[in-house]
Write a protein that holds these residues in place. Structure first.
Motif, PDB file in Angstrom:
ATOM      1  N   THR A 128       1.365   7.742   1.469  1.00 53.19           N
ATOM      2  CA  THR A 128       2.399   6.855   2.054  1.00 53.19           C
ATOM      3  C   THR A 128       2.015   6.170   3.358  1.00 53.19           C
ATOM      4  OG1 THR A 128       3.332   8.829   3.081  1.00 53.19           O
ATOM      5  CG2 THR A 128       4.345   8.086   1.017  1.00 53.19           C
ATOM      6  N   GLU A 129       1.161   6.840   4.138  1.00 53.82           N
ATOM      7  CA  GLU A 129       0.893   6.303   5.485  1.00 53.82           C
ATOM      8  C   GLU A 129      -0.336   5.394   5.458  1.00 53.82           C
ATOM      9  OE1 GLU A 129      -0.071   8.079   9.857  1.00 53.82           O
ATOM     10  OE2 GLU A 129       1.070   9.370   8.516  1.00 53.82           O
ATOM     11  N   THR A 130      -0.088   4.126   5.391  1.00 54.16           N
ATOM     12  CA  THR A 130      -1.179   3.154   5.215  1.00 54.16           C
ATOM     13  C   THR A 130      -1.824   2.826   6.559  1.00 54.16           C
ATOM     14  OG1 THR A 130       0.088   2.264   3.387  1.00 54.16           O
ATOM     15  CG2 THR A 130      -1.744   0.932   4.141  1.00 54.16           C
ATOM     16  N   ASN A 133      -4.747  -2.071   5.175  1.00 47.94           N
ATOM     17  CA  ASN A 133      -4.422  -2.676   3.872  1.00 47.94           C
ATOM     18  C   ASN A 133      -4.809  -4.153   3.865  1.00 47.94           C
ATOM     19  OD1 ASN A 133      -3.548  -2.793   1.246  1.00 47.94           O
ATOM     20  ND2 ASN A 133      -1.351  -2.660   1.716  1.00 47.94           N
ATOM     21  N   ASN A 136      -3.822  -6.605   1.156  1.00 50.16           N
ATOM     22  CA  ASN A 136      -2.479  -6.183   0.732  1.00 50.16           C
ATOM     23  C   ASN A 136      -2.417  -5.758  -0.735  1.00 50.16           C
ATOM     24  OD1 ASN A 136      -0.116  -5.753   2.116  1.00 50.16           O
ATOM     25  ND2 ASN A 136       0.895  -7.546   1.212  1.00 50.16           N
ATOM     26  N   ASN A 140       2.150   1.396  -0.987  1.00 53.10           N
ATOM     27  CA  ASN A 140       2.365   2.773  -0.524  1.00 53.10           C
ATOM     28  C   ASN A 140       3.696   3.372  -1.011  1.00 53.10           C
ATOM     29  OD1 ASN A 140       4.149   1.460   1.155  1.00 53.10           O
ATOM     30  ND2 ASN A 140       2.973   1.836   3.037  1.00 53.10           N
TER      31      ASN A 140
HETATM   32  C1  LIG Z   1       3.708   0.861   3.817  1.00 52.61           C
HETATM   33  O1  LIG Z   1       3.209  -0.447   3.512  1.00 52.61           O
HETATM   34  C2  LIG Z   1       3.887  -1.477   4.133  1.00 52.61           C
HETATM   35  C3  LIG Z   1       3.347  -2.754   3.602  1.00 52.61           C
HETATM   36  O2  LIG Z   1       1.949  -2.793   3.649  1.00 52.61           O
HETATM   37  C4  LIG Z   1       3.730  -1.344   5.644  1.00 52.61           C
HETATM   38  O3  LIG Z   1       4.420  -2.360   6.280  1.00 52.61           O
HETATM   39  C5  LIG Z   1       4.240  -0.002   6.098  1.00 52.61           C
HETATM   40  O4  LIG Z   1       3.973   0.182   7.465  1.00 52.61           O
HETATM   41  C6  LIG Z   1       3.580   1.109   5.306  1.00 52.61           C
HETATM   42  N1  LIG Z   1       4.184   2.384   5.659  1.00 52.61           N
HETATM   43  C7  LIG Z   1       3.513   3.318   6.295  1.00 52.61           C
HETATM   44  C8  LIG Z   1       4.288   4.575   6.597  1.00 52.61           C
HETATM   45  O5  LIG Z   1       2.350   3.193   6.628  1.00 52.61           O
END
Ligand SMILES: *[C@@H]1O[C@H](CO)[C@@H](O)[C@H](O)[C@H]1NC(C)=O
Length: 235
Positions: A128-130, A133, A136, A140
C-alpha cells in the motif's frame, strides 16, 4: 544629294546677302570639299549603322542564349530544391523513428507494506505504501502493476515471513505465473528477495499472489515487505 543642294543654296544665299566676294576657283573648291565630306559621312553612317545592327544582332542572340540557359538553370534549381526537400523530409522522419525507438520512458515503481500482515491464499498481496511510482503504472489499492510499454522489466519482491510460517507465492502476469516459490524460516527471522527479468507486453497486469495457504508476514521498521518493477529496455 538633297543635303548638298541645300548647303549649296545656303552658301549662295549667305554670299549674296553679305555681299562677300570670293574668287570663283576657291568657291568650287569649297563646295567640292563639302560634297566629299557629305558623301563620306553618308558612307560612314551606312557602315556604322551596319556595325551597330551586327552588334545588336549578336547581343540579341547572346541574350536569347543566356535566357535559355537561365531557364535551364531555373528548372534545375527547382528540381534540386524539391529533391532536397524530399531528402530532408525523409531524414526527419528517419530521425523521428530513431528517436521514438530509442526513447526510453521512465517506468519505475516501488511500494512497501501490506495493510493486513495475514495474507490469504488465492489473494493478491497489496503493497500500500508507494515510495516511487514513475509512470503511474502501479495501483496501491489493488496491488497490480500494469505495464505501460512492451519491454524487458526487472521485477522484484522482498518478503519477511514470521517464524515457522510458509509463504507460497507466485509472480503472476495476466493470470499466468511467471514464478512460484516458498519462503519458510524455522529457527530465525529473515527476509527473502526474489528478482525476475521479464518480457512484458503493454497492458499486461503483474501482481504477487499467495497460494496453498494463508501466511503471516513480519512487518516492522526493520522488516519491510516490498514489490517493485523497473523498465530496462523497450520492445
Ligand atoms: C497510493 O497511490 C496514490 C496514487 O499514486 C498516492 O497518491 C498515494 O500517496 C499512495 N498511498 C500511499 C499510502 O503511499
Amino acid at each position: 544629294m538633297y543635303v548638298f543642294t541645300l548647303t549649296l543654296f545656303v552658301t549662295l544665299v549667305i554670299q549674296q546677302t553679305s555681299g562677300f566676294k570670293e574668287p570663283e576657283c576657291s568657291r568650287y573648291h569649297y563646295e567640292e570639299q563639302i560634297l566629299e565630306r557629305v558623301v563620306r559621312m553618308g558612307m560612314e553612317f551606312k557602315y556604322q549603322k551596319k556595325d551597330v545592327t551586327n552588334i545588336l544582332e549578336t547581343v540579341a542572340a547572346k541574350l536569347d542564349a543566356f535566357s535559355k540557359e537561365l531557364q535551364v538553370l531555373k528548372r534545375e534549381n527547382e528540381e534540386l530544391k524539391s529533391s532536397l526537400r524530399d531528402e530532408v523530409q525523409i531524414s526527419i522522419s528517419d530521425l523521428e523513428k530513431v528517436k521514438e525507438k530509442s526513447f526510453l520512458p521512465i517506468v519505475f515503481f516501488n511500494s512497501k507494506n501490506v495493510a493486513d500482515t495475514t495474507v490469504k491464499a488465492g489473494h493478491t498481496i497489496v503493497f500500500t505504501e508507494t515510495l516511487v511510482n514513475d509512470g503511474n503504472a502501479y495501483d496501491n489499492t489493488t496491488g497490480i502493476f500494469t505495464a505501460p510499454e512492451d519491454g524487458i522489466y526487472l521485477v522484484s519482491l522482498h518478503m519477511c515471513v514470521k517464524n515457522k510460517q510458509n509463504l507460497y507465492y507466485g509472480l503472476v502476469i495476466d493470470g499466468k505465473e511467471s514464478l512460484r516459490g516458498e519462503m519458510y524460516e524455522y529457527r530465525a527471522v529473515t527476509c527473502n528477495s526474489v528478482q525476475q527479468l521479464l518480457t512484458i507486453k503493454a497492458g499486461n497486469r503483474v501482481w504477487i499472489q499467495v497460494y496453498v495457504k494463508d501466511a503471516v508476514l513480519l512487518q516492522s521498521a526493520i522488516h519491510w515487505n516490498m514489490f517493485s518493477a523497473f523498465l530496462l529496455n523497450k520492445g
